[in-house]
Scaffold this active site. Structure first.
Site, PDB file in Angstrom:
ATOM      1  N   ASP A   1     -16.002 168.518  33.432  1.00 51.20           N
ATOM      2  CA  ASP A   1     -17.415 168.284  33.736  1.00 51.20           C
ATOM      3  C   ASP A   1     -17.977 169.571  34.331  1.00 51.20           C
ATOM      4  OD1 ASP A   1     -19.894 167.695  34.731  1.00 51.20           O
ATOM      5  OD2 ASP A   1     -19.328 165.743  35.569  1.00 51.20           O
TER       6      ASP A   1
ATOM      7  N   PHE B   1     -18.124 163.690  41.531  1.00 54.45           N
ATOM      8  CA  PHE B   1     -19.496 163.272  41.223  1.00 54.45           C
ATOM      9  C   PHE B   1     -19.738 163.517  39.736  1.00 54.45           C
ATOM     10  CE2 PHE B   1     -23.971 163.607  40.379  1.00 54.45           C
ATOM     11  CZ  PHE B   1     -24.450 162.466  40.987  1.00 54.45           C
TER      12      PHE B   1
ATOM     13  N   LYS C   1     -27.751 169.978  33.162  1.00 56.58           N
ATOM     14  CA  LYS C   1     -28.520 170.754  34.151  1.00 56.58           C
ATOM     15  C   LYS C   1     -29.130 172.026  33.562  1.00 56.58           C
ATOM     16  CE  LYS C   1     -27.194 168.558  38.336  1.00 56.58           C
ATOM     17  NZ  LYS C   1     -25.958 167.786  38.477  1.00 56.58           N
TER      18      LYS C   1
END
Ligand SMILES: *Cc1c(COP(=O)(O)O)cnc(C)c1O
Length: 404
Positions: free
Chosen positions: A230, A145, A259
């Site tokens: 990531d 993802f 985030k």
């Protein structure tokens, strides 16, 4: 309180009436929060065990971050990168130092950081590695993802995320996650990068076999391929280290961050890498109107300073051990498996008992908010400011849900 006096049902109906249905939220309507706790429009309190998918690692409204945001709102909020502002240098230098890299490129969302990483890797491939024009490829993992743009969903293996959004961007090779031999075999002379999550969050907090990440590092170095980690969800304290890669002593060529970098206040993302990589970009070749804006930098600099103390990483390690011990005690009592690291856990609920969605709905009724990922898997990612008592409370509520 009788039911028709509650504000929640009407607030949910209104929200559904006026939005595209690209989410299926739990039936709670939040109006305020502090630390690890949320309060809904009817005054009910919930323990937050999702923390905005790790965007709220420091909890809701961390006083230092809120103070930085307030102070910056009263001075300067936006300049665009056409001008330099006085919050920019400190942010870039302190984040680069936290990452052990020369340079930082600030963006806004995680998907933009991923897109930036892809663009930089391709340009590096053509200009530095000498890949033939238009031939660059990037190796990625099954179950990944990395966000929602058309290019990123092009290499997703989740049909919901991908179907009917083509034509797809070429130039990606998908290999099984955790299989070093398959990854090595997929690399050819046109491979510019391997792009991986060091722990796959969305897939259900899937931790690769020990030795995999060091193996990827070795193969990338041997074959002159960039290793892009990531760490948008796994990084910035979530796993008990600053980066999930640290756990195995691995240093990628590029960190993708997002985030928690925005402190739960503003969207902030960034790419960090050395000059030989990020230095390929010249003026006009990449950018963002809001990337690196003064408000974002003011908040994110304080985020970096909180992480530089090591306190949150330590909390994640210590409290994570308690969380995982509690969850392991439920294996065989409704849970099939528990995975994760630090204050981050993926739980497989026995599908004969209930779906992940049902479990999360029942947890919400008991005042604990978590989110299912796929099928009967749920993810716990509480804020790193959570206490021992609150962890025990969350585990007890889960035990009660599983016991029916
Ligand atoms: C959330 C996430 C993204 C995308 O971030 P957005 O801010 O939603 O665009 C990318 N990679 C990982 C690993 C993520 O968890």
């Amino acid at each position: 309180m009788i039911d028709d006096m509650l504000r929640t049902p009407e607030a949910i109906r209104d929200a559904e009436r006026w939005t595209a249905h690209n989410y299926h939220p739990l039936p709670v309507v939040i109006s305020s929060a502090e630390g690890s706790w949320l309060t809904d429009v009817d005054g009910r309190r919930y323990l937050d065990c999702l923390a905005g998918y790790s965007a709220l690692n420091f909890g809701h409204r961390h006083p230092t971050l809120i103070a930085a945001a307030h102070a910056q709102l009263d001075r300067l909020t936006l300049t665009s990168r056409a001008f330099v502002h006085d919050q920019f240098a400190d942010f870039c230098r302190e984040l680069a130092e936290l990452c052990g890299k020369d340079l930082v490129l600030p963006m806004n969302t995680g998907a933009e950081a991923v897109e930036t990483g892809i663009k930089v890797a391709r340009k590096w491939g053509y200009q530095v590695k000498g890949v033939a024009p238009g031939m660059a490829n990037i190796v990625v993992a099954e179950g990944n993802f990395h966000g929602r743009t058309t290019t990123i969903v092009s290499f997703s293996t989740d049909e919901d995320a991908r179907a009917d959004f083509g034509p797809y961007t070429p130039g990606f090779t998908v290999v099984p996650y955790g299989d070093l031999a398959a990854l090595s075999a997929a690399i050819d002379e046109n491979t510019v990068a391997v792009l991986l999550e060091p722990i796959q969050g969305e897939q259900g907090v899937v931790v690769p076999p020990e030795g995999y990440l060091p193996g990827v590092r070795r193969v990338c170095t041997e074959r002159n391929v960039l290793f892009i980690a990531d760490e948008i969800q796994s990084g910035l304290g979530r796993t008990g280290d600053t980066f999930a890669c640290d756990h195995e002593g691995v240093t990628p060529d590029m960190y993708l961050l997002g985030k928690a970098l925005g402190g739960g206040i503003v969207p902030v993302s960034a790419v960090a890498a050395n000059t030989d990589v990020l230095g390929v970009l010249r003026p006009g070749q990449h950018g963002s109107t809001f990337g690196g804006n003064p408000l974002a930098c003011a908040v994110a600099t304080e985020v970096v300073r909180l992480l530089a103390t090591g306190e949150f990483q330590r909390r994640s390690t210590e409290l994570g051990a308690r969380l995982h011990a509690g969850l392991r005690s439920l294996v065989g009592r409704g849970l099939l498996a528990v995975r994760g690291r630090g204050l981050w856990a993926g739980l497989d609920i026995d599908p004969a008992l209930m779906s992940g969605r049902e479990a999360c709905e029942r947890l919400a009724e008991r005042g604990v908010l978590a989110k299912d990922t796929h099928g009967s898997t749920i993810r716990l990612a509480p804020p790193l400011v959570i206490t021992e008592e609150e962890i025990d409370h969350a585990v007890a509520q889960l035990a009660a849900v599983l016991a029916g």
